[in-house]
Design an enzyme around this catalytic site. Structure first.
Site, PDB file in Angstrom:
ATOM      1  CD  GLU A 206      68.184 -58.211 -20.961  1.00 44.86           C
ATOM      2  OE1 GLU A 206      68.544 -59.021 -20.103  1.00 44.86           O
ATOM      3  OE2 GLU A 206      68.350 -56.979 -20.862  1.00 44.86           O
TER       4      GLU A 206
ATOM      5  CD  GLU B  43      71.873 -51.084 -24.363  1.00 44.17           C
ATOM      6  OE1 GLU B  43      70.831 -51.532 -23.857  1.00 44.17           O
ATOM      7  OE2 GLU B  43      72.163 -51.275 -25.566  1.00 44.17           O
TER       8      GLU B  43
END
Length: 256
Positions: free
Chosen positions: A110, A130
């Protein structure tokens, strides 16, 4: 040595992650140091471009530190993720070049999706672990991925945890260039020099205008008045650009 190293080279600021033994996982200390670095870059008119890189051979950044050794004392993010931890929005005004290698995972992925230019070593692997790991916090990385990658490529990565190699990231337009690991910083500095050749105030005004209306209809973007662009009309660099063009020479920017 600091967990995040900050230095300057002319008009270029270098921000370097420096926890290689922990695969540069972002902990609370790094989060704070990154916030300080981005703030200084924003506030210093003599910094025109920033380059983000990382120490070590295995990973640029494996994401947020989930070891439990240190709890973050604050939560800061740039565009929703430059620190890799999440939290309030902090926008970087200056052009940002990311130089990545090895594992670029989770919050580290990110973080570099906030860059304006990205150079990747050939051994780079981007990933969002994740859902595969069963660890779900903020979804900033997923919102960015679905906007910067083809829909099904992003969804496959999100839902399965599959990684994206550098060569495929180049094909999908996620990175600007893929080079051998030994050439990574040379390539990043080549991009930084190219960015520094442009008027710094004009580049900052353009970045602010484009990103502030990126998700709005074209009619709205065209009808918006952009304060940085209007302010540039009275900048010394604007006059220098016109004078250099008339004199057929390279402009000498001052950032003023």
């Amino acid at each position: 040595m600091a967990d995040v190293e900050f230095s300057r080279e002319g008009h270029v600021a270098h921000v370097r992650l420096n926890r290689p033994k922990s695969l540069n996982a972002i902990n609370g200390t790094m989060n704070h140091l990154l916030y300080e670095a981005w703030t200084e870059i924003n506030n210093d008119p003599d910094i025109w471009v920033a380059v983000l890189s990382a120490e070590g051979e295995k990973a640029f950044c494996s994401g947020a530190d989930v070891s439990g050794d240190e709890e973050p004392t604050s939560r800061v993010a740039f565009g929703g993720g430059i620190t890799g931890v999440g939290g309030p929005l902090l926008a970087l005004k200056k052009p940002l070049v990311a130089a990545v290698h090895g594992y670029v995972l989770g919050g580290g992925f990110e973080m570099v999706m906030c860059a304006d230019v990205m150079v990747a070593a050939a051994n780079t692997q981007f990933g969002m672990p994740e859902t595969k790991a069963g660890i779900m916090g903020e979804c900033g990385i997923m919102h960015r991925a679905i906007r910067q990658l083809p829909h099904r490529i992003a969804m496959t990565m999100i839902l399965t945890g599959d990684r994206l190699p550098a060569k495929d990231a180049l094909n999908f337009g996620l990175v600007n260039e893929v080079v051998e690991p030994a050439e990574l910083m040379t390539a990043a500095m080549r991009w930084a020099d190219k960015l520094c050749a442009a008027s710094p105030l004009a580049a900052q005004a353009a970045k602010a205008a484009v990103l502030s209306r990126r998700d709005m209809p074209l009619e709205v973007a065209l009808a918006t008045r952009y304060e940085p662009i209007e302010a540039y009309a009275f900048a010394a660099d604007r006059l220098e650009g016109r004078k250099a063009f008339a004199e057929k020479r390279k402009p000498q920017w001052q950032g003023r």
